[in-house]
Design a protein around this motif. Sequence first.
Motif, mmCIF file in Angstrom:
data_model
loop_
_atom_site.group_PDB
_atom_site.id
_atom_site.type_symbol
_atom_site.label_atom_id
_atom_site.label_comp_id
_atom_site.label_asym_id
_atom_site.label_seq_id
_atom_site.Cartn_x
_atom_site.Cartn_y
_atom_site.Cartn_z
ATOM 1 N N ALA A 1 6.408 1.170 -3.281
ATOM 2 C CA ALA A 1 7.094 1.828 -2.159
ATOM 3 C C ALA A 1 6.500 1.397 -0.818
ATOM 4 N N LYS A 2 5.169 1.339 -0.753
ATOM 5 C CA LYS A 2 4.494 0.978 0.496
ATOM 6 C C LYS A 2 4.827 -0.461 0.917
ATOM 7 N N TRP A 3 4.780 -1.379 -0.053
ATOM 8 C CA TRP A 3 5.043 -2.784 0.287
ATOM 9 C C TRP A 3 6.510 -2.983 0.671
ATOM 10 N N LEU A 4 7.400 -2.212 0.064
ATOM 11 C CA LEU A 4 8.814 -2.270 0.452
ATOM 12 C C LEU A 4 8.994 -1.718 1.865
ATOM 13 N N GLU A 5 8.385 -0.569 2.112
ATOM 14 C CA GLU A 5 8.479 0.075 3.433
ATOM 15 C C GLU A 5 7.996 -0.884 4.527
ATOM 16 N N LEU B 1 -9.613 -9.798 -5.505
ATOM 17 C CA LEU B 1 -10.259 -8.559 -5.072
ATOM 18 C C LEU B 1 -10.279 -7.593 -6.244
ATOM 19 N N VAL B 2 -11.326 -6.805 -6.344
ATOM 20 C CA VAL B 2 -11.411 -5.771 -7.374
ATOM 21 C C VAL B 2 -11.460 -4.438 -6.633
ATOM 22 N N ILE B 3 -10.443 -3.597 -6.870
ATOM 23 C CA ILE B 3 -10.318 -2.396 -6.021
ATOM 24 C C ILE B 3 -10.322 -1.108 -6.854
ATOM 25 N N HIS B 4 -11.197 -0.184 -6.471
ATOM 26 C CA HIS B 4 -11.178 1.182 -7.021
ATOM 27 C C HIS B 4 -10.227 1.999 -6.141
ATOM 28 N N PRO B 5 -9.180 2.600 -6.748
ATOM 29 C CA PRO B 5 -8.165 3.266 -5.921
ATOM 30 C C PRO B 5 -8.538 4.657 -5.430
ATOM 31 N N GLY B 6 -9.767 5.101 -5.746
ATOM 32 C CA GLY B 6 -10.142 6.481 -5.430
ATOM 33 C C GLY B 6 -9.747 7.382 -6.595
ATOM 34 N N TRP B 7 -10.022 8.664 -6.423
ATOM 35 C CA TRP B 7 -9.665 9.643 -7.459
ATOM 36 C C TRP B 7 -8.289 10.179 -7.080
ATOM 37 N N GLU C 1 0.212 8.044 -2.673
ATOM 38 C CA GLU C 1 0.611 7.407 -1.412
ATOM 39 C C GLU C 1 -0.618 7.109 -0.540
ATOM 40 N N GLN C 2 -1.569 8.061 -0.507
ATOM 41 C CA GLN C 2 -2.791 7.826 0.293
ATOM 42 C C GLN C 2 -3.596 6.667 -0.291
ATOM 43 N N SER C 3 -3.696 6.654 -1.620
ATOM 44 C CA SER C 3 -4.426 5.572 -2.277
ATOM 45 C C SER C 3 -3.744 4.224 -2.009
ATOM 46 N N ALA C 4 -2.416 4.206 -2.162
ATOM 47 C CA ALA C 4 -1.664 2.952 -1.966
ATOM 48 C C ALA C 4 -1.791 2.456 -0.527
ATOM 49 N N ALA C 5 -1.807 3.382 0.429
ATOM 50 C CA ALA C 5 -1.944 2.977 1.836
ATOM 51 C C ALA C 5 -3.309 2.325 2.053
ATOM 52 N N GLY C 6 -4.358 2.930 1.457
ATOM 53 C CA GLY C 6 -5.702 2.366 1.598
ATOM 54 C C GLY C 6 -5.810 1.003 0.927
ATOM 55 N N ILE C 7 -5.299 0.908 -0.299
ATOM 56 C CA ILE C 7 -5.360 -0.366 -1.043
ATOM 57 C C ILE C 7 -4.625 -1.459 -0.245
ATOM 58 N N GLU D 1 -14.750 -9.597 -4.240
ATOM 59 C CA GLU D 1 -15.330 -8.351 -3.747
ATOM 60 C C GLU D 1 -14.885 -7.155 -4.586
ATOM 61 N N TYR D 2 -15.823 -6.243 -4.810
ATOM 62 C CA TYR D 2 -15.576 -5.008 -5.566
ATOM 63 C C TYR D 2 -15.684 -3.864 -4.562
ATOM 64 N N VAL D 3 -14.533 -3.325 -4.171
ATOM 65 C CA VAL D 3 -14.505 -2.334 -3.086
ATOM 66 C C VAL D 3 -13.607 -1.161 -3.468
ATOM 67 N N ASP D 4 -13.715 -0.070 -2.704
ATOM 68 C CA ASP D 4 -12.797 1.035 -2.954
ATOM 69 C C ASP D 4 -11.602 0.950 -2.007
ATOM 70 N N TYR D 5 -10.723 1.942 -2.081
ATOM 71 C CA TYR D 5 -9.472 1.907 -1.313
ATOM 72 C C TYR D 5 -9.701 1.976 0.195
ATOM 73 N N GLU D 6 -10.943 2.252 0.603
ATOM 74 C CA GLU D 6 -11.246 2.214 2.039
ATOM 75 C C GLU D 6 -12.077 0.984 2.400
ATOM 76 N N GLY D 7 -12.210 0.080 1.458
ATOM 77 C CA GLY D 7 -12.926 -1.156 1.725
ATOM 78 C C GLY D 7 -14.442 -1.042 1.579
ATOM 79 N N ARG D 8 -14.928 0.124 1.104
ATOM 80 C CA ARG D 8 -16.378 0.289 0.925
ATOM 81 C C ARG D 8 -16.837 -0.446 -0.325
ATOM 82 N N LYS D 9 -17.955 -1.186 -0.193
ATOM 83 C CA LYS D 9 -18.444 -1.981 -1.333
ATOM 84 C C LYS D 9 -18.946 -1.095 -2.459
ATOM 85 N N LEU D 10 -18.649 -1.481 -3.692
ATOM 86 C CA LEU D 10 -19.182 -0.799 -4.869
ATOM 87 C C LEU D 10 -20.210 -1.708 -5.531
ATOM 88 N N ASN D 11 -21.099 -1.101 -6.292
ATOM 89 C CA ASN D 11 -22.071 -1.891 -7.056
ATOM 90 C C ASN D 11 -21.422 -2.370 -8.351
#
Length: 240
Positions: free
Chosen positions: A20-24, A181-187, A205-211, A229-239
């Motif tokens: 939906a986000k990419w279409l929008e 990219l390796v992305i954790h979408p959050g909870w 929707e919040q997760s998709a916007a961040g990703i 890079e291994y990051v979360d949906y806000e771009g924060r690095k993960l171990n």
Amino acid sequence: MIRTMLVTGADRGVGLALAAKWLEDGNRVFAGQYADSPGLQELLQQYGEQLTVFPLNVASDASVKQAHEWVRSRTDKLDVLINNAAILGDIRNTILGELQYEEMLSVFNVNALGSLRMSQTFTPLLLQSDSKLIANISSEAGSVTDCWRDAWYAYCMSKTAVNMQSKLIHNGLKPQGGRVLVIHPGWVKTFMQGKLDEAAELTPEQSAAGITKVIQSALARDAAEMECEYVDYEGRKLNW
Ligand SMILES: NC(=O)c1ccc[n+]([C@@H]2O[C@H](COP(=O)([O-])OP(=O)(O)OC[C@H]3O[C@@H](n4cnc5c(N)ncnc54)[C@H](OP(=O)(O)O)[C@@H]3O)[C@@H](O)[C@H]2O)c1
């Protein structure tokens, strides 16, 4: 810039919200549908030809091959592949309980091999684009360094495998200008646990916007300078 994106597991949850986000945002989207998806039907009505929905079971060689034929007959390039489809498996049993090996094989087949199947099969289309970006939706559960669970065997191990697979693909495609990219979408409030996880922090929707922000900022960078890079949906690095 308008881009062509493919997302797997787009029936609902984060995958549907990503479509939906990419279409929008005006992009062309190929959305893999696994089962019934009223959400994708609504998007089709809203966006018409900007969206192509096709059947996709990432656990099946034949399905992925067929999906590739389908997509290849409709586009000559793919800018972004988002491997989102995943299943959870048993999350209760510890090493002292009854581990379910057959089920674990299924979880591995969907989560770890499914995204690899997709990435390998669609690499020729990705390499035809200027972007050449794969985003693997992994999880914090794949981090070995920060592991705190004593169960979730299949899921955690499969996501660690996704992380390693992502590095291998990144290394393999870097000479061709590719990146992973390796992305954790959050909870996220989704049905992954069989019922809506209302305690979760984010809407799909919040997760998709961040990703999407994370992917767009990667797309603006020079691929030659990028590591996997291994990051979360806000771009924060993960171990790892
Ligand atoms: N939710 C969270 O808090 C969270 C946290 C960390 C990571 N993640 C990751 O985020 C991604 C999206 O998960 P979600 O929370 O949105 O869960 P979800 O709502 O269960 O979404 C998973 C999607 O994958 C599809 N799928 C299942 N098996 C498939 C197969 N064999 N082939 C193709 N598609 C298949 C599902 O289709 P059906 O619905 O039709 O079965 C569904 O659309 C996953 O990679 C997950 O591991 C989620």
